[in-house]
Design a protein around this motif. Structure first.
Motif, PDB file in Angstrom:
ATOM      1  N   LEU A 146       0.840  -1.190   0.000  1.00  0.00           N
ATOM      2  CA  LEU A 146       0.000   0.000   0.000  1.00  0.00           C
ATOM      3  C   LEU A 146       0.878   1.245   0.000  1.00  0.00           C
ATOM      4  CD1 LEU A 146      -2.756  -0.874   2.673  1.00  0.00           C
ATOM      5  CD2 LEU A 146      -2.846  -1.211   0.192  1.00  0.00           C
ATOM      6  N   ALA A 147       0.393   2.297  -0.615  1.00  0.00           N
ATOM      7  CA  ALA A 147       1.111   3.573  -0.649  1.00  0.00           C
ATOM      8  C   ALA A 147       0.096   4.697  -0.794  1.00  0.00           C
ATOM      9  CB  ALA A 147       2.096   3.601  -1.814  1.00  0.00           C
ATOM     10  N   PHE A 148       0.510   5.891  -0.400  1.00  0.00           N
ATOM     11  CA  PHE A 148      -0.359   7.055  -0.549  1.00  0.00           C
ATOM     12  C   PHE A 148      -0.439   7.488  -2.005  1.00  0.00           C
ATOM     13  CE2 PHE A 148       0.246   8.659   4.032  1.00  0.00           C
ATOM     14  CZ  PHE A 148      -1.025   8.236   4.402  1.00  0.00           C
ATOM     15  N   GLU A 149      -1.584   8.051  -2.375  1.00  0.00           N
ATOM     16  CA  GLU A 149      -1.705   8.727  -3.661  1.00  0.00           C
ATOM     17  C   GLU A 149      -0.695   9.879  -3.715  1.00  0.00           C
ATOM     18  OE1 GLU A 149      -5.756   9.956  -3.631  1.00  0.00           O
ATOM     19  OE2 GLU A 149      -6.559   7.945  -4.056  1.00  0.00           O
ATOM     20  N   GLU A 150      -0.073  10.050  -4.861  1.00  0.00           N
ATOM     21  CA  GLU A 150       0.896  11.122  -5.122  1.00  0.00           C
ATOM     22  C   GLU A 150       2.168  11.013  -4.292  1.00  0.00           C
ATOM     23  OE1 GLU A 150      -0.855  15.025  -6.751  1.00  0.00           O
ATOM     24  OE2 GLU A 150      -1.993  14.641  -4.918  1.00  0.00           O
ATOM     25  N   GLY A 151       2.424   9.846  -3.723  1.00  0.00           N
ATOM     26  CA  GLY A 151       3.685   9.664  -3.018  1.00  0.00           C
ATOM     27  C   GLY A 151       4.841   9.574  -3.998  1.00  0.00           C
ATOM     28  N   PHE A 152       6.037   9.820  -3.498  1.00  0.00           N
ATOM     29  CA  PHE A 152       7.252   9.632  -4.305  1.00  0.00           C
ATOM     30  C   PHE A 152       8.320   9.011  -3.418  1.00  0.00           C
ATOM     31  CE2 PHE A 152      11.424  10.922  -5.896  1.00  0.00           C
ATOM     32  CZ  PHE A 152      11.359  10.397  -7.174  1.00  0.00           C
ATOM     33  N   HIS A 153       8.930   7.924  -3.924  1.00  0.00           N
ATOM     34  CA  HIS A 153       9.881   7.189  -3.095  1.00  0.00           C
ATOM     35  C   HIS A 153      11.184   6.854  -3.807  1.00  0.00           C
ATOM     36  CE1 HIS A 153       6.786   6.847  -0.029  1.00  0.00           C
ATOM     37  NE2 HIS A 153       5.942   6.510  -0.994  1.00  0.00           N
ATOM     38  N   GLY A 154      11.384   7.370  -5.019  1.00  0.00           N
ATOM     39  CA  GLY A 154      12.649   7.150  -5.695  1.00  0.00           C
ATOM     40  C   GLY A 154      12.493   6.607  -7.099  1.00  0.00           C
ATOM     41  N   ASP A 155      13.632   6.324  -7.733  1.00  0.00           N
ATOM     42  CA  ASP A 155      13.673   6.017  -9.155  1.00  0.00           C
ATOM     43  C   ASP A 155      14.081   4.586  -9.491  1.00  0.00           C
ATOM     44  OD1 ASP A 155      12.917   8.617  -9.854  1.00  0.00           O
ATOM     45  OD2 ASP A 155      14.973   9.331  -9.673  1.00  0.00           O
ATOM     46  N   THR A 156      14.445   3.769  -8.504  1.00  0.00           N
ATOM     47  CA  THR A 156      14.672   2.356  -8.787  1.00  0.00           C
ATOM     48  C   THR A 156      13.313   1.667  -8.911  1.00  0.00           C
ATOM     49  OG1 THR A 156      14.943   2.041  -6.408  1.00  0.00           O
ATOM     50  CG2 THR A 156      16.944   2.250  -7.719  1.00  0.00           C
ATOM     51  N   PHE A 157      13.269   0.410  -9.367  1.00  0.00           N
ATOM     52  CA  PHE A 157      11.986  -0.172  -9.765  1.00  0.00           C
ATOM     53  C   PHE A 157      11.001  -0.351  -8.616  1.00  0.00           C
ATOM     54  CE2 PHE A 157      13.119  -0.696 -14.101  1.00  0.00           C
ATOM     55  CZ  PHE A 157      11.903  -0.841 -14.754  1.00  0.00           C
ATOM     56  N   GLY A 158      11.470  -0.856  -7.474  1.00  0.00           N
ATOM     57  CA  GLY A 158      10.561  -0.981  -6.346  1.00  0.00           C
ATOM     58  C   GLY A 158      10.084   0.374  -5.876  1.00  0.00           C
ATOM     59  N   ALA A 159      11.002   1.332  -5.806  1.00  0.00           N
ATOM     60  CA  ALA A 159      10.653   2.686  -5.376  1.00  0.00           C
ATOM     61  C   ALA A 159       9.697   3.347  -6.346  1.00  0.00           C
ATOM     62  CB  ALA A 159      11.929   3.527  -5.216  1.00  0.00           C
ATOM     63  N   MET A 160       9.910   3.149  -7.652  1.00  0.00           N
ATOM     64  CA  MET A 160       8.981   3.675  -8.647  1.00  0.00           C
ATOM     65  C   MET A 160       7.606   3.031  -8.510  1.00  0.00           C
ATOM     66  SD  MET A 160      10.728   4.327 -12.354  1.00  0.00           S
ATOM     67  CE  MET A 160      11.245   2.632 -12.577  1.00  0.00           C
ATOM     68  N   SER A 161       7.597   1.745  -8.240  1.00  0.00           N
ATOM     69  CA  SER A 161       6.323   1.022  -8.141  1.00  0.00           C
ATOM     70  C   SER A 161       5.407   1.631  -7.096  1.00  0.00           C
ATOM     71  CB  SER A 161       6.576  -0.453  -7.794  1.00  0.00           C
ATOM     72  OG  SER A 161       7.265  -1.114  -8.819  1.00  0.00           O
ATOM     73  N   VAL A 162       5.981   2.040  -5.976  1.00  0.00           N
ATOM     74  CA  VAL A 162       5.159   2.577  -4.893  1.00  0.00           C
ATOM     75  C   VAL A 162       4.960   4.084  -5.014  1.00  0.00           C
ATOM     76  CG1 VAL A 162       5.692   0.723  -3.281  1.00  0.00           C
ATOM     77  CG2 VAL A 162       7.186   2.732  -3.355  1.00  0.00           C
ATOM     78  N   SER A 163       5.571   4.703  -6.024  1.00  0.00           N
ATOM     79  CA  SER A 163       5.415   6.137  -6.235  1.00  0.00           C
ATOM     80  C   SER A 163       4.194   6.394  -7.114  1.00  0.00           C
ATOM     81  CB  SER A 163       6.662   6.730  -6.890  1.00  0.00           C
ATOM     82  OG  SER A 163       7.788   6.586  -6.043  1.00  0.00           O
ATOM     83  N   GLY A 164       3.517   7.497  -6.853  1.00  0.00           N
ATOM     84  CA  GLY A 164       2.265   7.758  -7.552  1.00  0.00           C
ATOM     85  C   GLY A 164       2.316   8.901  -8.534  1.00  0.00           C
ATOM     86  N   LEU A 165       3.501   9.315  -8.967  1.00  0.00           N
ATOM     87  CA  LEU A 165       3.630  10.439  -9.895  1.00  0.00           C
ATOM     88  C   LEU A 165       3.986   9.906 -11.277  1.00  0.00           C
ATOM     89  CD1 LEU A 165       5.578  12.893  -7.560  1.00  0.00           C
ATOM     90  CD2 LEU A 165       3.166  12.996  -8.183  1.00  0.00           C
ATOM     91  N   SER A 166       3.006   9.781 -12.145  1.00  0.00           N
ATOM     92  CA  SER A 166       3.217   9.138 -13.441  1.00  0.00           C
ATOM     93  C   SER A 166       4.119   9.948 -14.359  1.00  0.00           C
ATOM     94  CB  SER A 166       1.877   8.880 -14.133  1.00  0.00           C
ATOM     95  OG  SER A 166       1.186  10.090 -14.361  1.00  0.00           O
ATOM     96  N   VAL A 167       4.322  11.238 -14.059  1.00  0.00           N
ATOM     97  CA  VAL A 167       5.217  12.040 -14.886  1.00  0.00           C
ATOM     98  C   VAL A 167       6.615  11.437 -14.887  1.00  0.00           C
ATOM     99  CG1 VAL A 167       5.863  13.620 -12.997  1.00  0.00           C
ATOM    100  CG2 VAL A 167       6.044  14.399 -15.365  1.00  0.00           C
ATOM    101  N   TYR A 168       6.976  10.755 -13.794  1.00  0.00           N
ATOM    102  CA  TYR A 168       8.281  10.105 -13.714  1.00  0.00           C
ATOM    103  C   TYR A 168       8.231   8.641 -14.154  1.00  0.00           C
ATOM    104  CZ  TYR A 168       9.363  14.090 -10.652  1.00  0.00           C
ATOM    105  OH  TYR A 168       9.544  15.337 -10.130  1.00  0.00           O
ATOM    106  N   ASN A 169       7.091   7.986 -13.982  1.00  0.00           N
ATOM    107  CA  ASN A 169       7.043   6.533 -14.043  1.00  0.00           C
ATOM    108  C   ASN A 169       6.370   5.946 -15.275  1.00  0.00           C
ATOM    109  OD1 ASN A 169       8.136   6.743 -11.493  1.00  0.00           O
ATOM    110  ND2 ASN A 169       6.196   6.398 -10.441  1.00  0.00           N
TER     111      ASN A 169
END
Length: 431
Positions: A146-169
């Motif tokens: 689970l993760a918050f909407e609009e969260g950001f946790h980094g640029d590696t694959f697991g971190a991207m997976s839980v991030s909610g900013l599609s501009v990066y992902n």
């Protein structure tokens, strides 16, 4: 054939840069020019032409004690003469041990074990792996995060997976691990969040919940309710879901306490740290956890170990920088400076929040943000116009869409902060 290079050139760094370098978060076709920074000191950056800029975001929230802090440079310089680098698998050294002892004293009291890496993305990556493998080692099949909407946790694959900013992902979303998002808590929605969460958790397939406590940095410093977050964490704990606090941005004094988790009664199982950890001098990441998490990996079965490693894990120079930074954080001088910045932000907020071009303001600790009452693209022309205005006036700020935020070094002077405030005020006249 070997390339011939001429080490002596009058060509500016900014021009030489264009030949070979690829910069982060940059579309080089539309933004080909980089500003060459030649030195930094305290809260100031200096470009290759000698112009100075107040570093209003502490170079992405890292140099919180100012650039080139003399005590940090002294301690790291001494360490360089003793031990520069050694493998951390099968070896240990004094800087790592001393740092662990110092950090345990200021981390939330349930934290017991420290796992080193080399940046914020890998710190969160390891936290995610800990949560997934914890349940795997325990014989449970839990594969959802689970993760918050609009969260950001980094640029590696697991971190991207839980991030909610599609501009990066966007290009990578088909390859992500299984993640479901929940809204950040407010007084209005917390009851609904808790009801939905309790229903969702009945399937017992949720391994962990990763969150930026209280402030979502890349989402334009959006802030959420501490009491609501505490209630969410409590429900998750009841259902044996590991909670992962991503304090890469919020850690080390920025929210007015050592960690954002200190504002919340229910403590996380895992904490991810980087950025200000080493005061911006050298890269390092750190993932801490409770004894309970650690024990799930402690086994005669080698396969139950956490097989994750980086060449520069617990680099002695990085550990020395971090240890010195932790010592500085706890000094009366830095703590008084933090309180000064909080007061300055409150006074500025009272002055600007009712401006007709300001839609909303918010602040926590040394973090201040205001939203312009203007529609803007995150990386659009108006954002570029604002950035240029700040730099032309000797202030380094990076607007996130229509959000202007300040996260300056703790050692910034009142005069320097007043210049940041006045430059923001003048920017309101050009939007």
């Amino acid at each position: 054939m070997k390339r011939l290079t001429n080490p002596v050139t009058s060509e500016k760094l900014s021009e030489r840069d264009k030949k070979h370098l690829w910069h982060p978060l940059t579309q080089h076709k539309t933004h080909p020019n980089m500003l060459a920074i030649s030195k930094a000191k305290g809260a100031l950056l200096f470009d290759e032409n000698g112009k100075e800029y107040i570093d209003g975001i502490a170079s992405w929230y890292t140099c919180m004690y100012g650039h080139c802090h003399p005590r940090i440079l002294e301690k790291v310089g001494q360490q360089m003469q003793q031990l520069d680098q050694v493998v951390f698998s099968g070896f240990t050294h004094e800087p790592a041990v001393k740092l662990s002892e110092a950090l345990i004293k200021i981390l939330p009291e349930n934290q017991e074990k420290l796992f080193f890496s080399d940046n914020g993305s890998t710190a969160t990556e390891i936290g995610i792996k800990m949560a997934l493998q914890y349940h795997f080692n325990s014989g449970e099949k839990r594969n959802v995060l689970l993760a918050f909407e609009e969260g950001f946790h980094g640029d590696t694959f697991g971190a991207m997976s839980v991030s909610g900013l599609s501009v990066y992902n966007g290009p990578f979303e088909d390859f992500f691990i299984s993640v479901e998002r929940i809204p950040v808590p407010t007084k209005e929605n917390i009851a609904d969040i808790l009801t939905d969460l309790k229903v969702r958790l009945k399937s017992n397939d949720v391994a962990g919940f990763i969150y930026e406590p209280l402030v979502q940095g890349a989402a334009a410093m959006k802030m959420h309710d501490a009491d609501g977050l505490d209630q969410i964490l409590a429900v998750l704990k009841e259902h044996h879901v590991l909670t992962i606090a991503d304090e890469v941005m919020t850690g080390f004094g920025k929210t007015g306490k050592h960690f954002a988790s200190d504002h919340i009664a229910t403590k996380p199982d895992i904490i991810c740290l980087s950025k200000a950890l080493t005061a911006g001098l050298v890269p390092m990441g750190l993932t801490t956890c409770t004894e309970k998490v650690y024990q799930a990996f402690y086994s005669d079965d080698i396969a139950k170990g956490l097989f994750h490693g980086h060449t520069y894990t617990a680099n002695p120079l990085a550990c020395t920088a971090a240890l010195t930074a932790v010592e500085l954080l706890q000094t009366d001088e830095i703590q008084n400076n933090i309180q000064n910045i909080i007061r300055w932000h409150k006074a500025f907020d009272a002055q600007i929040k009712n401006h007709p071009k300001v839609g909303a303001t918010r602040h926590l600790g040394v973090i201040y943000a205001l939203d312009l009452d203007v529609k803007m693209e995150r990386y659009g022309n108006l954002r570029d116009k604002l950035f240029k205005h700040f730099m032309d006036n000797g202030v380094f700020l990076r607007p996130l869409g229509n959000t202007i935020y300040i996260l300056a070094p703790f050692i910034i002077s009142k005069e320097q902060m007043e210049k940041i405030y006045s430059t923001i005020q003048s920017a309101l006249e050009i939007v």
